[in-house]
Scaffold this active site. Structure first.
Site, PDB file in Angstrom:
ATOM      1  N   LYS A 111      -4.898  14.049  -2.189  1.00  0.00           N
ATOM      2  CA  LYS A 111      -4.632  14.501  -0.821  1.00  0.00           C
ATOM      3  C   LYS A 111      -5.708  15.477  -0.350  1.00  0.00           C
ATOM      4  CE  LYS A 111      -0.664  12.446   0.152  1.00  0.00           C
ATOM      5  NZ  LYS A 111      -0.510  11.518   1.312  1.00  0.00           N
ATOM      6  N   LYS A 194      -1.551  -2.965  -2.476  1.00  0.00           N
ATOM      7  CA  LYS A 194      -0.206  -3.166  -1.988  1.00  0.00           C
ATOM      8  C   LYS A 194      -0.129  -2.838  -0.508  1.00  0.00           C
ATOM      9  CE  LYS A 194       1.637   1.438  -3.079  1.00  0.00           C
ATOM     10  NZ  LYS A 194       2.698   2.190  -3.784  1.00  0.00           N
ATOM     11  N   LYS A 197       1.131   1.812   4.938  1.00  0.00           N
ATOM     12  CA  LYS A 197       0.887   2.192   6.335  1.00  0.00           C
ATOM     13  C   LYS A 197      -0.538   2.690   6.547  1.00  0.00           C
ATOM     14  CE  LYS A 197       5.730   3.526   6.584  1.00  0.00           C
ATOM     15  NZ  LYS A 197       6.680   4.657   6.562  1.00  0.00           N
TER      16      LYS A 197
END
Length: 328
Positions: A111, A194, A197
């Protein structure tokens, strides 16, 4: 009955990957376990959502959970920020968490790399908030993907540490959990990885037939097989994964045979796949629209869920305060 806890960040609509990777399993779990399914709006603050989007996004996920079949009579569905006890437990866990172990977490490092201008304390302490979400209900099972396994180990570590420090057995050590026969890894339409979003490769449960058709027709393929009964490359296996979950066995077998005899036409496969996905989505999409229009009902479900979750959380927190030495 064993307790199961799972949360989802309100960062957009649910997609097929969410449904077949998690929600479909939840539908079975709610009949077999004491389930708490929450909408993780506090977790979303690490990415600075707009204030007007927080409630809207939570209602969106709630409507879609209900449309998929999660029953508030069977499972407790609530918004994370409605259960304030979680924050107090989060504080206590942070007091016994160490900077070095937090900085070593893979999720924090990833992150921080993705949002270098917003490396906030919430990113660093994500594992303790996740642990608080789980331990506040004394959950023993947590449905998570492999990418969350390190955070699950942290949750177990925090539970052990608390129990050792205060010579108690208050917290069970939560285990990662999935119904393997139900959970499926859904690929993205871009031919790799996979569905997600952030990758922009999703088919959402809210997508209408025309939107689905356009997305599927753009799905990555190859030049086609040249040798009978050859192994399918990843991009083609991905399309067959979709066929396997939304189409009939006869449809899957038909295109599988076409692949094996080298006569497959990807255009025909995509048209059939788009039609079958749209057919699968249609009843869920209809229910999403119905629930989304009834804000009063959604807020009532959230309020009832918060009360049930709060009752569970307050019992745990009372024990925690007593154990640490604070007045109850």
């Amino acid at each position: 009955m064993e307790t199961v806890v799972s949360g989802i960040r309100p960062t957009g609509n649910l997609h097929l990957g969410n449904y077949f990777g998690a929600v479909k399993s939840f539908l079975q779990m709610q009949n077999e376990y004491n389930c708490f399914f929450f909408i993780a709006d506090w977790h979303s603050l690490t990415t600075r959502p707009r204030p007007e989007d927080i409630i809207k996004s939570s209602r969106t996920i709630l409507a879609e959970y209900l449309a998929c079949g999660i029953d508030p009579e069977k499972a407790t569905i609530y918004v994370q920020s409605d259960v304030k006890e979680v924050l107090e437990l989060y504080l206590y866990l942070n007091m016994n968490a160490y900077l070095g172990e937090m900085e070593r977490c893979t999720t924090f490092k990833e992150k921080a790399r993705k949002q270098p201008d917003n490396v906030n304390a919430g990113l660093l302490t994500y594992p303790t908030l996740m642990a608080a979400d789980i331990l506040i209900h004394k959950a023993v099972k947590v449905p998570v993907g492999k990418d969350q396994e390190q955070n699950m180990e942290m949750a177990r570590k925090f539970a052990r540490r608390f129990n050792t420090m205060y010579e108690t057995e208050l917290f069970p050590e939560p285990q990662s959990f999935s119904l393997a026969s139900q959970a499926v890894k859904i690929p993205g339409l871009d031919g790799s990885g996979k569905m997600g979003k952030s990758e922009g490769n999703c088919i959402y449960l809210m997508d209408d037939a025309e939107t689905i058709r356009k997305k599927v027709m753009k799905a990555v393929t190859d030049s086609g097989p040249t040798t009978p009964n050859s192994e399918k490359p990843e991009v083609i296996r991905n399309l067959f994964t979709f066929l396997d979950i939304v189409s009939t066995k006869d449809t899957y077998q038909y295109f599988d045979e076409k692949w094996n005899d080298c006569s497959i036409r990807y255009g025909d496969l995509k048209k059939q796949l788009a039609e079958d996905i749209a057919k699968f989505n249609a009843p869920i999409r209809e229910r999403i629209n119905e629930y989304s229009q009834d804000i009063e009902f959604l807020d009532r479900v959230a309020k009832i869920g918060a009360e049930k979750a709060g009752e569970s959380a307050s019992k745990t927190l009372e024990e925690v305060r007593k154990t640490i030495g604070f007045r109850i």
